[in-house]
Design an enzyme around this catalytic site. Structure first.
Site, PDB file in Angstrom:
ATOM      1  N   ASP A 155       0.945  -1.362  -0.134  1.00 18.59           N
ATOM      2  CA  ASP A 155       0.411  -0.241  -0.301  1.00 18.59           C
ATOM      3  C   ASP A 155       0.845   1.154   0.378  1.00 18.59           C
ATOM      4  O   ASP A 155       2.041   1.210   1.023  1.00 18.59           O
ATOM      5  CB  ASP A 155      -0.884   0.070   1.164  1.00 18.59           C
ATOM      6  CG  ASP A 155      -2.079   1.363   1.175  1.00 18.59           C
ATOM      7  OD1 ASP A 155      -2.769   1.003   0.738  1.00 18.59           O
ATOM      8  OD2 ASP A 155      -1.513   2.040   2.251  1.00 18.59           O
ATOM      9  N   TYR A 177       3.014  10.254  -0.533  1.00 16.09           N
ATOM     10  CA  TYR A 177       4.365   9.819   0.416  1.00 16.09           C
ATOM     11  C   TYR A 177       5.188   9.298  -0.343  1.00 16.09           C
ATOM     12  O   TYR A 177       6.269   9.512   0.327  1.00 16.09           O
ATOM     13  CB  TYR A 177       4.274   7.754   0.814  1.00 16.09           C
ATOM     14  CG  TYR A 177       2.650   7.773   1.183  1.00 16.09           C
ATOM     15  CD1 TYR A 177       1.625   8.152   1.769  1.00 16.09           C
ATOM     16  CD2 TYR A 177       2.460   5.912   1.330  1.00 16.09           C
ATOM     17  CE1 TYR A 177       0.825   7.915   2.396  1.00 16.09           C
ATOM     18  CE2 TYR A 177       0.756   6.088   1.827  1.00 16.09           C
ATOM     19  CZ  TYR A 177       0.720   7.064   2.043  1.00 16.09           C
ATOM     20  OH  TYR A 177      -0.765   6.435   2.662  1.00 16.09           O
ATOM     21  N   LYS A 184      -3.115   5.901  -4.096  1.00 17.81           N
ATOM     22  CA  LYS A 184      -4.202   7.061  -4.097  1.00 17.81           C
ATOM     23  C   LYS A 184      -3.685   8.099  -4.832  1.00 17.81           C
ATOM     24  O   LYS A 184      -2.480   8.118  -4.558  1.00 17.81           O
ATOM     25  CB  LYS A 184      -4.077   7.199  -2.254  1.00 17.81           C
ATOM     26  CG  LYS A 184      -3.955   6.125  -1.505  1.00 17.81           C
ATOM     27  CD  LYS A 184      -3.765   6.331  -0.399  1.00 17.81           C
ATOM     28  CE  LYS A 184      -3.562   4.617   0.834  1.00 17.81           C
ATOM     29  NZ  LYS A 184      -2.454   4.763   0.890  1.00 17.81           N
ATOM     30  N   HIS A 223      -7.635   9.654  -1.791  1.00 12.37           N
ATOM     31  CA  HIS A 223      -6.898   9.878  -0.638  1.00 12.37           C
ATOM     32  C   HIS A 223      -7.597   9.992   0.139  1.00 12.37           C
ATOM     33  O   HIS A 223      -7.903  10.188   1.316  1.00 12.37           O
ATOM     34  CB  HIS A 223      -5.515  10.074  -0.011  1.00 12.37           C
ATOM     35  CG  HIS A 223      -4.910  10.312   0.216  1.00 12.37           C
ATOM     36  ND1 HIS A 223      -2.834   9.753  -0.117  1.00 12.37           N
ATOM     37  CD2 HIS A 223      -4.944   9.413   1.515  1.00 12.37           C
ATOM     38  CE1 HIS A 223      -2.723   8.967   1.307  1.00 12.37           C
ATOM     39  NE2 HIS A 223      -3.248   9.524   2.054  1.00 12.37           N
ATOM     40  N   LYS A 231       2.936  -0.823   9.249  1.00 10.18           N
ATOM     41  CA  LYS A 231       4.343  -0.105   8.760  1.00 10.18           C
ATOM     42  C   LYS A 231       5.668  -0.190   9.101  1.00 10.18           C
ATOM     43  O   LYS A 231       5.179  -0.534  10.518  1.00 10.18           O
ATOM     44  CB  LYS A 231       4.159   1.688   8.536  1.00 10.18           C
ATOM     45  CG  LYS A 231       4.854   1.974   7.531  1.00 10.18           C
ATOM     46  CD  LYS A 231       6.676   2.631   9.026  1.00 10.18           C
ATOM     47  CE  LYS A 231       6.008   3.539   9.509  1.00 10.18           C
ATOM     48  NZ  LYS A 231       6.962   3.165  10.348  1.00 10.18           N
TER      49      LYS A 231
END
Length: 278
Positions: A46, A51, A76, A109, A231
């Site tokens: 993901d 990011y 996203k 997002h 994560k």
């Protein structure tokens, strides 16, 4: 290798219930982290335009030796690309950066409902979905009233709603709304950025099951039916997070964890969040 269960989305596409998230992993550390995740056995990655590490995710996939069809990849739409044409161009750029011919899942997002009409971006996602360039489309951080507007004004229902969920923010009503409308719930910040790991109830359950606190919380998500992608760039933690399918929490355990709910967010409130990068 551990077998990760799949969840069927509302269009029949299968998504691995456990994945690997790259939020807050620095771009220059992302390729190594994703490479390690794929080595461990993760097959669901993901990422997001926001990011700024899609290229590094793509590098890790390319050098993994795996066929890209074996890896479920989500990205996203960035908050500054929500017009119809901008969203189409942004999607194209994600494919280039990831080195893929097709995405598995593409999400809006944030709704940014105080400043934008997110239905315009959604129509762009409908376009790329109809063209077969993404296998599914969905939303992130959408509340029920956002989704009702989409359902009333557009054609394709979201397959996924990715929202903040953890023991301090259980979001029962929103998760129930998602389920009622055949929208899969993906949980971001699944351990509240570590805040829940020192909770006495979590520590008690971890001791009882001879597991780490993170494993207990991730198992709670799995048994609730959430799709989850913790994560970590620490290989030991990545391995531990992967090993959550050989034990089970009781209904009492699940209730104990859900009872920790404080309606406490670690991230922004979607109803007021309006951050748009320049």
């Amino acid at each position: 290798m551990t077998s990760i269960p799949n969840i069927a989305l509302n269009n029949g596409v299968a998504i691995p219930q456990l994945g690997f998230g790259v939020f807050q992993i620095k771009p220059d550390e992302t390729a190594e982290a994703v490479t390690e995740a794929l080595r461990i056995g993760y097959r669901h990655i993901d990422t997001a335009q926001m990011y700024q590490n899609e290229k590094q995710v793509g590098q890790a996939i390319a050098r993994s030796g795996l066929d890209p069809s074996e890896i479920f990849v989500t990205s996203k739409l960035n908050n500054n690309r929500q017009s119809f044409d901008d969203a189409l161009r942004a999607f194209d750029q994600s494919l280039v950066d990831l080195g893929l011919d097709r995405l598995d899942l593409f999400l809006i997002h944030w709704p940014l409902a105080t400043i934008r009409d997110y239905t315009e971006a959604w129509r762009a996602l409908e376009r790329v979905y109809s063209e077969g360039r993404t296998r599914a489309i969905g939303v992130s951080n959408f509340q029920p009233h956002h989704i009702r507007k989409l359902r009333a004004e557009t054609e394709v229902p979201p397959a996924v709603n990715q929202i903040e969920v953890h023991p301090y923010l259980v979001q029962d009503e929103l998760c129930a709304f998602n389920a009622e409308h055949e929208i899969a719930t993906e949980a971001w910040s699944p351990i509240a950025q570590g805040l829940v790991l020192d909770d006495p109830a979590i520590l008690e359950l971890a001791d009882r099951h001879d597991r780490t606190p993170a494993q207990v919380v991730l198992r709670w998500h799995i048994q609730l039916g959430n799709i989850v992608f913790p994560k970590s760039s620490n290989p030991k933690r990545m391995q531990e997070n992967f090993e959550i399918f050989d034990f089970e929490l009781s209904d009492t355990d699940l209730g104990m964890i859900s009872g920790l709910d404080r309606n406490e967010r670690t991230g922004p409130d979607p109803d007021v969040f309006d951050s748009v990068p320049s």
